[in-house]
Motif scaffolding. Structure first.
Motif, PDB file in Angstrom:
ATOM      1  N   ARG A 115       0.793  -1.224   0.000  1.00 43.84           N
ATOM      2  CA  ARG A 115       0.000   0.000   0.000  1.00 43.84           C
ATOM      3  C   ARG A 115       0.827   1.277   0.000  1.00 43.84           C
ATOM      4  NH1 ARG A 115      -5.319  -0.726   1.267  1.00 43.84           N
ATOM      5  NH2 ARG A 115      -5.385   1.479   0.581  1.00 43.84           N
ATOM      6  N   ILE A 116       2.097   1.194   0.398  1.00 42.38           N
ATOM      7  CA  ILE A 116       2.892   2.425   0.483  1.00 42.38           C
ATOM      8  C   ILE A 116       4.056   2.418  -0.506  1.00 42.38           C
ATOM      9  CG2 ILE A 116       4.328   3.831   2.016  1.00 42.38           C
ATOM     10  CD1 ILE A 116       2.588   2.973   4.319  1.00 42.38           C
ATOM     11  N   LEU A 117       4.860   1.345  -0.527  1.00 45.65           N
ATOM     12  CA  LEU A 117       6.013   1.329  -1.424  1.00 45.65           C
ATOM     13  C   LEU A 117       5.596   1.228  -2.882  1.00 45.65           C
ATOM     14  CD1 LEU A 117       8.623  -0.885   0.477  1.00 45.65           C
ATOM     15  CD2 LEU A 117       8.554   1.601   0.276  1.00 45.65           C
ATOM     16  N   ASP A 118       4.703   0.292  -3.189  1.00 40.92           N
ATOM     17  CA  ASP A 118       4.284   0.143  -4.589  1.00 40.92           C
ATOM     18  C   ASP A 118       3.498   1.348  -5.082  1.00 40.92           C
ATOM     19  OD1 ASP A 118       5.515  -2.274  -4.590  1.00 40.92           O
ATOM     20  OD2 ASP A 118       3.686  -3.463  -4.359  1.00 40.92           O
ATOM     21  N   ALA A 119       2.602   1.863  -4.268  1.00 38.68           N
ATOM     22  CA  ALA A 119       1.797   3.016  -4.683  1.00 38.68           C
ATOM     23  C   ALA A 119       2.519   4.344  -4.497  1.00 38.68           C
ATOM     24  CB  ALA A 119       0.486   3.030  -3.900  1.00 38.68           C
ATOM     25  N   GLN A 120       3.649   4.321  -3.762  1.00 36.70           N
ATOM     26  CA  GLN A 120       4.386   5.554  -3.473  1.00 36.70           C
ATOM     27  C   GLN A 120       3.447   6.616  -2.902  1.00 36.70           C
ATOM     28  OE1 GLN A 120       6.723   6.826  -6.829  1.00 36.70           O
ATOM     29  NE2 GLN A 120       8.111   5.050  -6.705  1.00 36.70           N
ATOM     30  N   ASP A 121       2.886   6.284  -1.757  1.00 34.04           N
ATOM     31  CA  ASP A 121       1.919   7.153  -1.098  1.00 34.04           C
ATOM     32  C   ASP A 121       2.579   8.486  -0.754  1.00 34.04           C
ATOM     33  OD1 ASP A 121      -0.253   8.183   0.157  1.00 34.04           O
ATOM     34  OD2 ASP A 121      -0.314   6.710   1.794  1.00 34.04           O
ATOM     35  N   GLU A 122       1.842   9.580  -1.041  1.00 39.28           N
ATOM     36  CA  GLU A 122       2.365  10.917  -0.800  1.00 39.28           C
ATOM     37  C   GLU A 122       1.950  11.472   0.550  1.00 39.28           C
ATOM     38  OE1 GLU A 122       1.021  13.275  -4.004  1.00 39.28           O
ATOM     39  OE2 GLU A 122       2.096  12.104  -5.561  1.00 39.28           O
ATOM     40  N   ASP A 123       1.029  10.828   1.236  1.00 38.21           N
ATOM     41  CA  ASP A 123       0.564  11.308   2.549  1.00 38.21           C
ATOM     42  C   ASP A 123       1.555  10.863   3.617  1.00 38.21           C
ATOM     43  OD1 ASP A 123      -0.837  12.305   4.647  1.00 38.21           O
ATOM     44  OD2 ASP A 123      -2.477  10.838   4.578  1.00 38.21           O
ATOM     45  N   TYR A 124       2.506  11.722   3.950  1.00 42.31           N
ATOM     46  CA  TYR A 124       3.526  11.362   4.934  1.00 42.31           C
ATOM     47  C   TYR A 124       2.940  11.293   6.344  1.00 42.31           C
ATOM     48  CZ  TYR A 124       8.188  11.011   6.930  1.00 42.31           C
ATOM     49  OH  TYR A 124       9.304  10.569   7.575  1.00 42.31           O
TER      50      TYR A 124
END
Length: 515
Positions: A197-206
């Motif tokens: 959910r974070i590495l593959d999608a490169q989530d921008e919500d820090y």
């Protein structure tokens, strides 16, 4: 190499075995008969030598049947000492591996638990820093929360899981293995969710990423609370009563323990044993065995024509009568022997007390003289202990020999204890207390009790919990501890109300009385 003139004892005797079978059978029968006669006259003893200390006894007569020899024609041969040394080295390495394996696993799991939240926070800042949203005041407050929670988690992991092992158990602790597995599963689950959910999608919500790391730290703290409950708090409430009996002298103690597995209960019992049980004294056991052998010795019937004949199934009436009289007088002999022993102990004790009191009085007199003497003439306390020790050494030695505890105290330990008593200005009674009564096992050096390795014998699995009627055995080289477990009964307490008015009474006085 000349192999014709070199041959082993085994091959030489095997070549002659066809011609000496009948003679060997007769010799073995005679040897068995003679050994049975010798065993009836004296107690048979067996000496077990460890691999690194060879026996000093004479070689065995039956060496040809118990020795494996290597012939001269062998090209690859290895000596018995090399085999024993190889086995000992493998055993030492295995014991060291089993001792430090739990510590290594706990360290690796602890590092993984502490490093995972930090990696969760650093990877987005390293891989896609340009697309991350700005972290506000709330996000920076979560940084402070993670820092303190990780510090607390570091302390609790060190206190609970990275403690040095007190003993080596035969099996793995079930709860500890369960908690380690649960921690690994929790961390791997968070890593899978983080990767998808974070590495593959490169989530921008820090801010959401930081909250995800905070949730991981909270989950790890809850796992730690569960570990405290299972490993520490669960066993505090006493549920069972344990009876521990030493096999040689019947020394018995009773303890209350909580919910534990058999191996953890055995470890707790051994800790109680070193604290509460007096030192095991084989000298007292040998004295009782000698007395029993003396009373139960066989009788012989003497015939003028045939000589001395040992008693057999056809005993005469005179022999039966003599045996009955001997049995009737055995308790009298035991009574007078014990009375004489107690008298000698009291006598030796009185002499020892007088000698120690005189020595301590002399030390106090010397101390007063040293206060008026020059500083260069003042005697050190250890020198004073060495000076007065010969005056009490003979009385102390005789008392320890009479009570058969001379092997428990060395001269160096006695002098050290005497210096300790003089330094701390103790009384003679405080000095004598260590020798008048046997102390707990842990107060003596390991060379005195030599029971650092125990064997747990149990019909049930050692990882299963104890329950009503559980029995197991703790064996060491010289004796064993028999353990029986009983559950503490359920206690029902009721209340009975007493009316305060029921305690009141009325005193009627008459005018005719003197009151």
């Amino acid at each position: 190499m000349d192999t014709e003139s070199t041959h082993s004892g085994y091959s030489y005797h095997s070549s002659r075995s066809g011609r000496s079978n009948r003679h060997g059978d007769r010799n073995r029968e005679r040897h068995k008969a003679s050994s049975s006669k010798d065993s009836s006259r004296s107690e048979r003893s067996v000496v077990i030598n460890p691999p690194d200390t060879p026996s000093q006894d004479s070689p065995d007569d039956n060496w040809g049947e118990t020795t494996t020899a290597v012939t001269g024609t062998s090209e690859l041969s290895i000596s018995q000492e090399e085999v024993v040394g190889l086995g000992k080295g493998i055993q030492d390495r295995t014991q060291g591996f089993r001792r430090y394996l739990p510590l290594a696993v706990g360290s690796c799991v602890g590092l993984l638990v502490l490093a995972t939240p930090l990696v969760f926070l650093l990877l987005p800042a390293v891989m896609w820093p340009d697309r991350l949203e700005a972290c506000g005041a709330a996000c920076e407050g979560l940084f402070l929360s993670i820092s303190f929670k990780l510090l607390i988690l570091l302390v609790v992991v060190w206190a609970l899981f990275l403690r040095p092992a007190r003993a080596g158990l035969p099996r793995v602790c079930v709860y500890r293995a369960f908690l380690t597995t649960l921690t690994l599963l929790l961390t791997m689950s968070y890593w899978l969710f983080y990767g998808v959910r974070i590495l593959d999608a490169q989530d921008e919500d820090y801010h959401g990423i930081v909250q995800f790391a905070v949730s991981l730290v909270d989950s790890q703290l809850f796992v730690h609370y569960l570990a405290v409950v299972l490993l520490e708090l669960r066993q505090l409430q006493p549920c069972y009563s344990v009876c521990v009996i030493r096999s040689t002298d019947g020394e018995t103690r009773h303890y209350n323990i909580g919910q534990l597995s058999i191996q953890r209960a055995a470890l707790s019992i051994l800790e109680y044993y070193y604290r509460d049980f007096p030192l095991h004294n084989p000298a007292l056991l040998s004295a009782s065995k000698h007395r029993a052998a003396k009373h139960l010795a066989g009788l012989k019937v003497y015939n003028v024509d045939a000589g001395a004949q040992p008693g057999n199934g056809n005993q005469s009436r005179a022999m039966v009568t003599a045996a009955a009289k001997r049995k009737d007088s055995a308790h009298n002999e035991l009574y007078y022997e014990e009375a004489d022993y107690e008298r000698r102990v009291r006598k030796r004790r009185a002499r020892l007390v007088v000698a120690v009191e005189e020595a301590f009085t002399h030390v106090r007199r010397m101390k007063k003289e040293d206060e008026r003497a020059a500083p260069s003439d003042i005697m050190d306390v250890r020198e004073a202990a060495l000076a007065i020790f010969p005056s009490m050494a003979r009385a102390l030695q005789k008392y320890l020999r009479t009570t058969r505890r001379q092997h428990c105290h060395s001269m160096e330990s006695i002098q050290k204890h005497l210096a300790f008593c003089l330094i701390n200005n103790m009384s003679p009674k405080a000095f004598l207390e260590a020798y008048l009564a046997p102390g707990p096992t842990i107060q003596y050096g390991p060379e005195r009790w030599m029971a650092d390795q125990w064997t747990l014998v149990s019909e049930a699995s050692v990882t299963s919990g104890i329950k009503e009627g559980t029995e197991f055995l703790l064996k060491c080289l010289d004796f064993s501890l028999a353990v029986t477990i009983k559950s503490i009964p359920y206690i029902r307490l009721t209340e009975e109300y007493i009316d305060p008015k029921s305690h009141k009474f009325i005193l009627l006085l008459q005018s005719e009385t003197s009151v």
